[in-house]
Design a protein around this motif. Structure first.
Motif, PDB file in Angstrom:
ATOM      1  N   ASP A   1       0.923  -1.157   0.072  1.00 57.75           N
ATOM      2  CA  ASP A   1      -0.018  -0.056   0.171  1.00 57.75           C
ATOM      3  C   ASP A   1       0.948   1.030   0.139  1.00 57.75           C
TER       4      ASP A   1
ATOM      5  N   GLY B   1      -4.304   6.916   2.273  1.00 55.30           N
ATOM      6  CA  GLY B   1      -5.194   7.178   0.907  1.00 55.30           C
ATOM      7  C   GLY B   1      -5.390   5.898   0.058  1.00 55.30           C
ATOM      8  N   VAL B   2      -5.532   4.779   0.873  1.00 50.27           N
ATOM      9  CA  VAL B   2      -5.688   3.254   0.053  1.00 50.27           C
ATOM     10  C   VAL B   2      -7.061   3.110   0.702  1.00 50.27           C
ATOM     11  N   SER B   3      -8.106   2.987  -0.123  1.00 50.43           N
ATOM     12  CA  SER B   3      -9.631   2.757   0.108  1.00 50.43           C
ATOM     13  C   SER B   3      -9.428   1.073   0.544  1.00 50.43           C
TER      14      SER B   3
ATOM     15  N   LYS C   1      -5.627   3.114   5.132  1.00 48.11           N
ATOM     16  CA  LYS C   1      -6.841   3.955   4.742  1.00 48.11           C
ATOM     17  C   LYS C   1      -6.470   5.281   4.872  1.00 48.11           C
TER      18      LYS C   1
ATOM     19  N   LYS D   1      -1.183   9.198  -5.864  1.00 49.11           N
ATOM     20  CA  LYS D   1       0.279   9.528  -5.325  1.00 49.11           C
ATOM     21  C   LYS D   1       0.505  10.589  -4.501  1.00 49.11           C
TER      22      LYS D   1
ATOM     23  N   VAL E   1      -5.414   4.686  -6.054  1.00 47.87           N
ATOM     24  CA  VAL E   1      -4.485   5.319  -5.344  1.00 47.87           C
ATOM     25  C   VAL E   1      -3.914   6.333  -5.602  1.00 47.87           C
TER      26      VAL E   1
ATOM     27  N   SER F   1      -9.954  -0.649  -3.070  1.00 47.12           N
ATOM     28  CA  SER F   1      -8.989  -0.310  -3.869  1.00 47.12           C
ATOM     29  C   SER F   1      -8.956  -1.595  -4.838  1.00 47.12           C
TER      30      SER F   1
ATOM     31  N   SER G   1       2.320   1.801  -3.408  1.00 46.77           N
ATOM     32  CA  SER G   1       1.008   2.351  -4.464  1.00 46.77           C
ATOM     33  C   SER G   1       0.857   3.937  -4.277  1.00 46.77           C
ATOM     34  N   VAL G   2       1.122   4.233  -2.694  1.00 47.39           N
ATOM     35  CA  VAL G   2       1.055   5.839  -2.742  1.00 47.39           C
ATOM     36  C   VAL G   2       2.262   6.506  -2.918  1.00 47.39           C
TER      37      VAL G   2
END
Length: 970
Positions: A49, A142-144, A139, A156, A154, A147, A52-53
């Motif tokens: 995660d 910023g990771v729902s 979460k 950046k 997600v 996702s 991904s951000v």
């Protein structure tokens, strides 16, 4: 980005804000190698995660010899040596989570050990709590949670900084919170079998791993696995139970699957022959005749799964969703079921290394089992009683005062998807979230807090309601009805571009209210078991402004707005928006168009309108667009990821097919017809040439329909005899149909109790005279802003617009925002001690003085008999009674007691009608002896009554589905 406080700030910690990611440096993640497997899984997911951000992969370490300067320390109390030392040295305060169920702490620490400059510590009271803490951090950065399951992108970030505070989450409001994968035949199973898990050809370990991860991200801990004949039994894949344990998910089984057995897939001839030489038949599932065999069948599963964390459903029903075979009388069924439960507990005692009262057991008095329970079933005190809703959102029963003291507690089995009487709703998830909140809040207040399980069907497209329900299970004690709109707005912000948050919130709120009026699957006004033919809707095309057109216009508004937002969104948001908003909204709107345009086609064809052919075309277009939207979801969305996940016609029921249409052949000679609002008779029939009466106190407009019966264009003209009459269009050429709206210019009309006017429609050389009556008095006695005025021999009012409300210390009428078919909300009768106000016991005078009261100011023109129709939500008695009651009176009359019958069984025709239309209707007769001011009074009798709307009929109410709009003086 800063981590927002959710529940409780413990204290300030003398440390700097934690830099999780800054200037290409990303913190490492540490967990102890002796910690639980779920902690390892969560730590690895967090690293993904963070990548991904940030685009930077966080290093995951489980050996304290390789620590970095910036660390995320993840651990369970008693399982992480570094965290244990921080606790011992009183560097972190765990008083908020210690000895609590599923509670976790997130805090920052400076120099926790020599090698580490800063640490973000996530510590859980147990293994799931630790995982919850990790996924909560994901979460917040910023990771729902959606996702993967809904392709939420997600975004950046160039920097992630966690504010220097301590946060405690938990304990949850409800101990076990989870979902039931059910009726998976048309979505999850074919998607997994043919797409996601084609190597298994079924819902298997890979699918369940994704479901379990989602549950952890939603702070859930419990599952009833899929169990239909199309799906292999959960334990048919030996890896499933191991994966569930790895993810720390508690496994149970449904109301008809005792002892973790999936009967439809496991109770078969092959297995039966392993236990006995008896001949297997469909009737072999009978504890009267085959107790030893069935006992062995249950015992084998318990032995196989006893090392894992489970709940055990006890009792017995049919192989699938049917009654328990065996005895022919209720008393004998009680005795047999008591033996079944006793034998099942013997199995649990033998194979599980806990005292029996510590083994989680569930008894679900669902459908016919409730009758057996009520007959006097002796149920051991430590078994959790899992009460159900009526399959349509309304709880059928809650614990009595005595039952609420059971050591096993109580829980709720709730549906947002259902297959069965009176009609399925398996396609779209449309249950009003405020209804869910209202019923589950009531369950919580009545101490049903041990287990909440949600029937989610295929999971998709129920994403929002699934998360909402599980959030309630986590913190319903902290959420009110007024928080729901904010919750939706926040959910949208997390999953989509914040730029459109207010518009999408508006769409979702309207979507749920439209579906509370009637679910898309129920627009055929037919039923199942047996399947019946499509019927004409109860919506009126002609009365109260054309209910059909109003309903469709509301749908078209939100569908068009959703489409507009979809086109404006950045490409990366479109897949998620399509799944979570656009397809459900557009699908429901297209279903409404298909069914209601077809209705207009049939009715208009009977009047000879050539416009009927237009509505036939619109019906066909809606059906084709629905197929196109569904095919896109299944075949093209995100490069085919969701192939097979959505069916627009589960079970091939009639409502999903093309409805019956009629073709009108135009007349050769020019001809026309005129219809006035509130009438279905042609104007030329002599007895109907008057529009509904106008009133200065409501200032409504009314319509006139002019329609062509031929294929020739027809000139028409409207003339008004009085300058205070306004018509939306005065002349033109009639092609197929035209709707004119007539209103009054109030600053021009002379005063008078009855002012008459006239319109002349000139068509094909014929004069068509239409009369008007307008109520425009100089004064009206005591008319105020909270007064309801009689118009056209009726008064209509929304329950929330009372003039007076009287509550007491233990009971009250409480406004519930957003839960109504026609208004802004409804009023619920609530009681802190579940007590009723008995008129006979209290006496009329004491009852009126003590019972919570609603009062409405009325001004009436037509004295005499009146029928008061009250519309209530179809809730059920909160205890073991079979009715709900209220009392009603006019002025100083004695209160009349009225009963609303509760759910008895799924065959009850009144209940079937009530849940399909989302209302119970009750009528009482009263008498007014003179016109003028009056008061309507409604008293609470039983808690659980929820009143929505009231209509007083003096002889003027027309047939409709929603009733007339309120006549509130404005």
């Amino acid at each position: 980005m800063y981590l927002n406080r959710e529940l409780l700030r413990l204290k300030e910690v003398i440390a700097k804000d934690f830099k999780l990611f800054d200037q290409d440096r990303v913190a490492a993640i540490y967990y102890d190698e002796d910690d639980f497997k779920v902690v390892d899984i969560a730590a690895q997911d967090l690293a993904e995660d963070i990548f991904s951000v940030t685009g930077k992969k966080a290093k995951v370490i489980n050996n304290s010899a390789n620590l970095a300067k910036q660390m995320i320390l993840v651990g369970t109390l008693g399982k992480n040596k570094l965290i244990a030392n921080l606790v011992k040295e009183k560097i972190i305060d765990i008083s908020g989570i210690k000895n609590n169920w599923e509670s976790f702490l997130i805090t920052t620490v400076q120099n926790p050990v020599d090698a580490v400059e800063q640490a973000l510590v996530i510590v859980g009271s147990d293994r799931r709590a630790t995982a919850f803490g990790v996924y909560e951090l994901a979460k917040q950065i910023g990771v729902s949670p959606w996702s993967w399951w809904a392709d939420v992108p997600v975004l950046k970030k160039e920097k992630i900084i966690i504010k220097n505070k301590s946060y405690v989450y938990g304990p949850p409001a409800v101990k076990y919170r989870g979902i039931f994968i059910n009726d998976e035949d048309w979505g999850l199973q074919p998607w997994a079998a043919k797409n996601f898990e084609a190597d298994k050809g079924d819902i298997g370990p890979r699918t369940y791993a994704k479901i379990f991860e989602l549950l952890l991200r939603l702070k859930a801990n419990y599952i009833w696995p899929a169990m239909h004949p199309c799906t292999r039994a959960f334990n048919g894949f030996s890896a499933n139970k191991v994966i569930a344990d790895n993810y720390a998910i508690v496994v149970g089984s449904s109301h008809c699957e005792p002892m973790l057995r999936n009967n439809v897939g496991e109770w078969n001839k092959e297995l039966f022959n392993q236990y006995t030489k008896k001949e297997w038949t469909a009737e072999s599932w009978n504890y009267q005749t085959n107790p030893d065999i069935i006992f062995k069948y249950w015992e084998d599963r318990v032995k196989e799964n006893s090392q894992y964390e489970n709940t055990y459903t006890v009792g017995m029903r049919g192989i699938h969703d049917g009654g328990m075979p065996g005895p022919d009388s209720l008393s004998k069924k009680v005795k047999l079921l008591e033996k079944v439960i006793s034998d099942q507990r013997k199995i649990l005692k033998k194979h599980i290394d806990y005292e029996i009262d510590q083994v989680p057991q569930v008894f679900c008095p669902y459908k016919e089992v409730l009758d057996i329970y009520n007959e006097g079933l002796n149920l051991p005190d430590d078994i959790t009683t899992l009460w159900s809703n009526d399959n349509f959102g309304y709880l059928t029963r809650l614990p009595t005062a005595k039952e609420s003291k059971r050591s096993g507690g109580a829980g709720i089995y709730y549906h947002i998807s259902y297959w069965g009487r009176p009609h399925d709703y398996l396609w779209l998830c449309t249950t009003n979230p405020t209804l869910i909140w209202e019923e589950m809040k009531k369950a919580y207040q009545y101490n049903a807090r041990q287990i909440w399980v949600l029937n989610v069907g295929d999971l998709k497209p129920g994403e929002f309601l699934t998360e909402f329900f599980l959030t309630l299970g986590w913190q319903i004690d902290k959420m009110t009805d007024k928080d729901i709109e904010e919750y939706i707005s926040n959910w949208i912000t997390i999953n989509f571009n914040q730029q459109y948050s207010s518009q999408i919130t508006e769409i979702i709120l309207e979507f749920y209210q439209l579906n509370y009026i009637r679910k898309p699957e129920h627009l055929g006004w037919n039923s199942v078991y047996p399947n019946t033919a499509i019927q004409d809707p109860e919506f009126s095309i002609f009365n109260y402004g054309d209910e059909v057109e109003k309903y469709l216009n509301r749908y078209l508004k939100i569908a068009n707005l959703a489409e507009k937002i979809y086109l404006a969104l950045e490409e990366k948001f479109k897949a998620a928006f399509y799944q979570l908003v656009l397809y459900p909204v557009k699908g429901a709107a297209l279903m409404a168009q298909k069914m209601l345009y077809a209705y207009k086609n049939r009715i208009y064809a009977s009047q000879g309108r050539i416009s009927a052919n237009k509505y036939a075309r619109l019906t066909k277009t809606a059906y084709q667009q629905l197929k196109k939207a569904t095919n896109y979801y299944n075949e093209k969305l995100n490069n085919g990821k969701w192939q097979g996940i959505i069916s627009m016609k589960p079970r091939q029921l009639p409502v999903f097919e093309m409805p019956e249409l009629t073709q009108v052949i135009p007349q050769i000679k020019a001809d026309y017809g005129i219809i006035l609002e509130n009438s279905q008779e042609l104007l030329n029939s002599n007895h109907n040439n008057k529009l509904p009466a106008f009133s200065k106190f409501s200032q409504k407009s009314y319509f006139i329909d002019i329609f062509n019966k031929s294929d020739q264009q027809i000139n028409w003209q409207a003339k008004v005899e009085q300058d205070w009459i306004n018509i939306s269009v005065n002349s033109g050429i009639l092609e197929d149909e035209l709707r004119l709206f007539v209103s009054i210019i109030w600053d021009k009309i002379p005063a008078g109790d009855i002012v008459e006017g006239e319109i002349n429609l000139s068509i094909l050389g014929e004069d068509n005279l239409i009369k008007l009556e307008v109520y425009n008095p100089n004064l009206i006695e005591a008319a105020t802003k909270n007064t309801f005025i009689e118009i056209n021999k009726y008064i209509a009012l929304e329950a929330e617009n009372y003039s007076k409300k009287v509550n007491n210390q233990t009971a009250s009428w409480k406004f519930i925002k957003g839960l109504s078919r026609t208004g802004k909300g409804s009023l619920a009768a609530t009681s802190v001690n579940n007590s009723a106000f008995e008129i006979k016991e209290l006496g009329i005078t004491n009852f009126q003085a003590q019972s919570p009261l609603l009062e409405y100011n009325l001004i009436i023109s037509t004295p005499g008999e009146v029928i008061i129709t009250a519309y209530f939500l179809p809730t059920n008695a909160v205890n073991d009674k079979k009715y709900l009651r209220y009392a009603v009176a006019l002025d100083t009359d004695d209160p009349q007691l009225a009963e609303l019958f509760s759910y008895t069984d799924e065959y009850d025709k009144t209940w079937q009608q009530d849940v399909l239309r989302s209302t119970k209707i009750s009528q009482t007769k009263h008498y007014f002896n003179k016109p003028g001011k009056h008061k309507l009074k409604i008293w609470m009798v039983d808690p659980g009554v929820i009143i929505d709307k009231i209509v007083l009929d003096f002889g003027g109410v027309k047939p409709s589905y929603l009733g007339p709009a309120e006549t509130l003086y404005n």
